[in-house]
Each structure stands twice: as C-alpha cells, then as structure tokens.
Design a protein around this motif. Structure first.
Motif, PDB file in Angstrom:
ATOM      1  N   PRO A  31       0.838  -1.210   0.000  1.00 37.39           N
ATOM      2  CA  PRO A  31       0.000   0.000   0.000  1.00 37.39           C
ATOM      3  C   PRO A  31       0.866   1.251   0.000  1.00 37.39           C
ATOM      4  N   GLY A  32       0.330   2.324  -0.580  1.00 35.81           N
ATOM      5  CA  GLY A  32       1.061   3.584  -0.614  1.00 35.81           C
ATOM      6  C   GLY A  32       0.600   4.453  -1.765  1.00 35.81           C
ATOM      7  N   ASP A  33       1.337   5.523  -1.980  1.00 29.54           N
ATOM      8  CA  ASP A  33       1.049   6.466  -3.066  1.00 29.54           C
ATOM      9  C   ASP A  33       1.856   6.054  -4.295  1.00 29.54           C
ATOM     10  N   TYR A  34       1.154   5.907  -5.420  1.00 31.55           N
ATOM     11  CA  TYR A  34       1.772   5.482  -6.664  1.00 31.55           C
ATOM     12  C   TYR A  34       1.523   6.525  -7.753  1.00 31.55           C
ATOM     13  N   PHE A  35       2.533   6.722  -8.578  1.00 34.36           N
ATOM     14  CA  PHE A  35       2.330   7.492  -9.800  1.00 34.36           C
ATOM     15  C   PHE A  35       1.994   6.494 -10.903  1.00 34.36           C
ATOM     16  N   VAL A  36       0.764   6.612 -11.424  1.00 31.63           N
ATOM     17  CA  VAL A  36       0.258   5.688 -12.438  1.00 31.63           C
ATOM     18  C   VAL A  36       0.212   6.415 -13.770  1.00 31.63           C
ATOM     19  N   TYR A  37       0.657   5.765 -14.823  1.00 32.21           N
ATOM     20  CA  TYR A  37       0.674   6.392 -16.139  1.00 32.21           C
ATOM     21  C   TYR A  37       0.297   5.365 -17.205  1.00 32.21           C
ATOM     22  N   SER A  38      -0.161   5.861 -18.345  1.00 28.99           N
ATOM     23  CA  SER A  38      -0.440   4.991 -19.494  1.00 28.99           C
ATOM     24  C   SER A  38      -0.208   5.782 -20.772  1.00 28.99           C
ATOM     25  N   ARG A  39       0.175   5.062 -21.817  1.00 27.62           N
ATOM     26  CA  ARG A  39       0.361   5.656 -23.133  1.00 27.62           C
ATOM     27  C   ARG A  39      -0.197   4.674 -24.165  1.00 27.62           C
ATOM     28  N   VAL A  40      -1.342   5.036 -24.725  1.00 32.02           N
ATOM     29  CA  VAL A  40      -2.005   4.170 -25.701  1.00 32.02           C
ATOM     30  C   VAL A  40      -1.938   4.857 -27.062  1.00 32.02           C
ATOM     31  N   THR A  41      -1.327   4.185 -28.018  1.00 36.58           N
ATOM     32  CA  THR A  41      -1.182   4.718 -29.376  1.00 36.58           C
ATOM     33  C   THR A  41      -2.196   4.035 -30.290  1.00 36.58           C
ATOM     34  N   PHE A  42      -2.938   4.860 -31.014  1.00 42.27           N
ATOM     35  CA  PHE A  42      -3.946   4.358 -31.950  1.00 42.27           C
ATOM     36  C   PHE A  42      -3.442   4.548 -33.379  1.00 42.27           C
ATOM     37  N   SER A  43      -3.701   3.555 -34.205  1.00 39.17           N
ATOM     38  CA  SER A  43      -3.316   3.620 -35.613  1.00 39.17           C
ATOM     39  C   SER A  43      -4.527   3.706 -36.545  1.00 39.17           C
ATOM     40  N   LYS A  44      -5.723   3.564 -35.977  1.00 46.30           N
ATOM     41  CA  LYS A  44      -6.952   3.655 -36.761  1.00 46.30           C
ATOM     42  C   LYS A  44      -7.965   4.478 -35.991  1.00 46.30           C
ATOM     43  N   SER A  45      -8.835   5.116 -36.708  1.00 49.87           N
ATOM     44  CA  SER A  45      -9.884   5.931 -36.091  1.00 49.87           C
ATOM     45  C   SER A  45     -11.185   5.146 -36.045  1.00 49.87           C
ATOM     46  N   HIS A  46     -12.085   5.597 -35.187  1.00 48.92           N
ATOM     47  CA  HIS A  46     -13.407   4.985 -35.056  1.00 48.92           C
ATOM     48  C   HIS A  46     -14.443   5.923 -35.660  1.00 48.92           C
ATOM     49  N   VAL A  47     -15.427   5.328 -36.297  1.00 46.95           N
ATOM     50  CA  VAL A  47     -16.415   6.143 -37.006  1.00 46.95           C
ATOM     51  C   VAL A  47     -17.281   6.931 -36.036  1.00 46.95           C
ATOM     52  N   LYS A  48     -17.708   6.320 -34.955  1.00 43.48           N
ATOM     53  CA  LYS A  48     -18.674   6.958 -34.060  1.00 43.48           C
ATOM     54  C   LYS A  48     -18.068   7.396 -32.724  1.00 43.48           C
ATOM     55  N   GLU A  49     -17.060   6.687 -32.245  1.00 43.37           N
ATOM     56  CA  GLU A  49     -16.538   6.958 -30.907  1.00 43.37           C
ATOM     57  C   GLU A  49     -15.137   7.563 -30.993  1.00 43.37           C
ATOM     58  N   PRO A  50     -14.790   8.432 -30.048  1.00 45.10           N
ATOM     59  CA  PRO A  50     -13.430   8.990 -30.028  1.00 45.10           C
ATOM     60  C   PRO A  50     -12.425   7.923 -29.567  1.00 45.10           C
ATOM     61  N   LEU A  51     -11.165   8.156 -29.891  1.00 43.62           N
ATOM     62  CA  LEU A  51     -10.098   7.239 -29.485  1.00 43.62           C
ATOM     63  C   LEU A  51      -9.731   7.552 -28.035  1.00 43.62           C
ATOM     64  N   THR A  52     -10.211   6.734 -27.143  1.00 41.65           N
ATOM     65  CA  THR A  52     -10.108   7.009 -25.709  1.00 41.65           C
ATOM     66  C   THR A  52      -9.587   5.780 -24.981  1.00 41.65           C
ATOM     67  N   SER A  53      -8.828   6.022 -23.925  1.00 42.21           N
ATOM     68  CA  SER A  53      -8.348   4.943 -23.046  1.00 42.21           C
ATOM     69  C   SER A  53      -8.702   5.295 -21.605  1.00 42.21           C
ATOM     70  N   TRP A  54      -9.071   4.282 -20.837  1.00 40.55           N
ATOM     71  CA  TRP A  54      -9.432   4.438 -19.433  1.00 40.55           C
ATOM     72  C   TRP A  54      -8.499   3.595 -18.563  1.00 40.55           C
ATOM     73  N   VAL A  55      -8.053   4.154 -17.458  1.00 39.33           N
ATOM     74  CA  VAL A  55      -7.363   3.384 -16.423  1.00 39.33           C
ATOM     75  C   VAL A  55      -8.394   3.079 -15.354  1.00 39.33           C
ATOM     76  N   LYS A  56      -8.673   1.781 -15.162  1.00 43.46           N
ATOM     77  CA  LYS A  56      -9.712   1.361 -14.230  1.00 43.46           C
ATOM     78  C   LYS A  56      -9.106   0.629 -13.048  1.00 43.46           C
ATOM     79  N   MET A  57      -9.820   0.703 -11.917  1.00 38.66           N
ATOM     80  CA  MET A  57      -9.376   0.038 -10.694  1.00 38.66           C
ATOM     81  C   MET A  57     -10.549  -0.725 -10.095  1.00 38.66           C
ATOM     82  N   ARG A  58     -10.231  -1.851  -9.470  1.00 43.50           N
ATOM     83  CA  ARG A  58     -11.239  -2.639  -8.764  1.00 43.50           C
ATOM     84  C   ARG A  58     -10.603  -3.284  -7.546  1.00 43.50           C
TER      85      ARG A  58
END
Length: 230
Positions: free
Chosen positions: A136-163
């Motif tokens: 347990p403690g304080d963490y610096f969390v990061y992500s880098r998601v690179t997209f090579s194609k676009s989506h017709v209806k939805e934006p190119l988005t990434s989520w960092v999720k926790m459970r």
C-alpha cells in the motif's frame, strides 16, 4: 807420552734449554642465567602485537560489511549510511512497466501485457491484464495508448480502471483521448497519454481499457502502462 790434559778437563757445560712459553688460556665468561629472558620477552610481545593487529583488522572489516547502529557514528558517517539505505530502498521500490501485446483471446477491451518485455517489482498481475498492488502507498500511475486507426462513431479514448475484487464494480481513475484526421490519405498515429498520483491499498487491481482493441498500435512498445511507488 800420553797427553791427559784434554781428558782430564771437564767438558764445557751445555746451556740449559728453556721451555717454550705456554699459551695463556683465558676462561670464557659464562652467560648469566637470566641473560636470554629479554630476547624471549621481546619475541613474545612482537607475536602478541601481531595477533592483536590481525584481530583488529578482522573486526574492522566485519563492521564495514555489516554496519550496525549508526547512533554512535560521526555525523558524516551517519549521513553516508542513510544515503546508502535510501538507495537500497529505491532499488527495491515497487514498480511496473507493462508493454501491450496483441490480444490472443477475448479480453473485453482490456489491454493485455507482454510479460517477456515487461518489468515488474513487488507488483503482481492477474490474467495478463490486471496489475495487483502488494504494497500500500502512493503510486504514480501512467499509461500511453497509441492508436493507428480511427473509429467512425466513438473517439479514441483509453481508461485506467481500478477494482478491489473481480466481483466488485470497477472505478475509472483516469481518462485520455486523441483524434486522427479522416481526410489524410497517409497512415497516421495518435497517442492518448495520462498520469496521476493515486493512493492504492494492498489487493487493488488496475488495468487499461479501450473501446476497440483493433484500433491500438502494438508495435515497438507504442502502448505501455505502468506505475511506481513514491
């Protein structure tokens, strides 16, 4: 006529032989009964001094390799000891840098990690998509998601999720997005980067989710996810 003069006269006396001078022998002086004791004492003292120096050297080397309490050390030596302990703590600090790989099975939008090219220390993983916190403690969390194609209806988005557990509801910790120009004829790339300080407990699990895994670029470490404990 017989000459009796010479026969009647006694012969001259023979000079006496003087005896050869005999050499005068001076008796050697016998050593005193206690004359060898100073030399023996000197040799014994030399041996004892050598042993003391050897033992002292071993004790010094032992303390150098196994430093104990630093309370009785001078201030500059305590400072060096504290710096060494801090470097050792940083060396074994919990961290992870996960490189995304092409999903081999249905992962419902969760990125999967290439374990051969990823780095983990004091952080576990679950089903190749989730990272499990051990300390347990304080963490610096990061992500880098690179997209090579676009989506017709939805934006190119990434989520960092926790459970907390697999049964509990997931919580969105960070969101990032980017866009590609549909009018451009040449191939394009865009990267959604994000990072934040998050307080985590032992057993918390984190992962990166995207709406469509087929839009992600998995080449040459273009998509990564990681964290390190502060």
């Amino acid at each position: 006529m017989i000459n009796t003069y010479q026969t009647s006269v006694a012969p001259p006396p023979v000079p006496p032989r003087y005896a050869k001078p005999q050499p005068v022998l001076i008796p050697a002086q016998l050593p005193a009964p206690n004359s060898g004791k100073p030399l023996i004492r000197f040799l014994v003292a030399l041996v004892i001094l050598h042993l003391l120096l050897s033992v002292g050297g071993f004790i010094y080397l032992f303390h150098q390799q196994n430093p104990g309490s630093s309370e009785n050390l001078p201030s500059h030596q305590r400072q060096v000891g504290f710096l060494s302990a801090e470097k050792q703590e940083i060396t074994y600090r919990a961290l992870a840098r996960m490189v995304a790989t092409t999903p081999k099975e249905e992962s419902k939008g969760y990125l999967q990690w290439d374990m051969k090219h990823s780095i983990r220390k004091n952080i576990n993983y679950y089903r190749s998509s989730w990272l499990t916190i051990l300390e347990p403690g304080d963490y610096f969390v990061y992500s880098r998601v690179t997209f090579s194609k676009s989506h017709v209806k939805e934006p190119l988005t990434s989520w960092v999720k926790m459970r907390k557990t697999e049964e509990e509801e997931e919580k969105v910790m960070m969101v990032a997005s980017c866009s590609l120009s549909d009018s451009a004829s040449s191939p394009q790339l865009c990267t959604a980067s994000q990072g934040d300080l998050i307080s985590l407990e032992s057993g918390d699990q984190l992962s990166v989710w995207v709406p469509d895994l087929s839009l992600v670029n998995y080449k040459d470490g273009a998509t990564v996810f990681g964290m390190y404990k502060l």
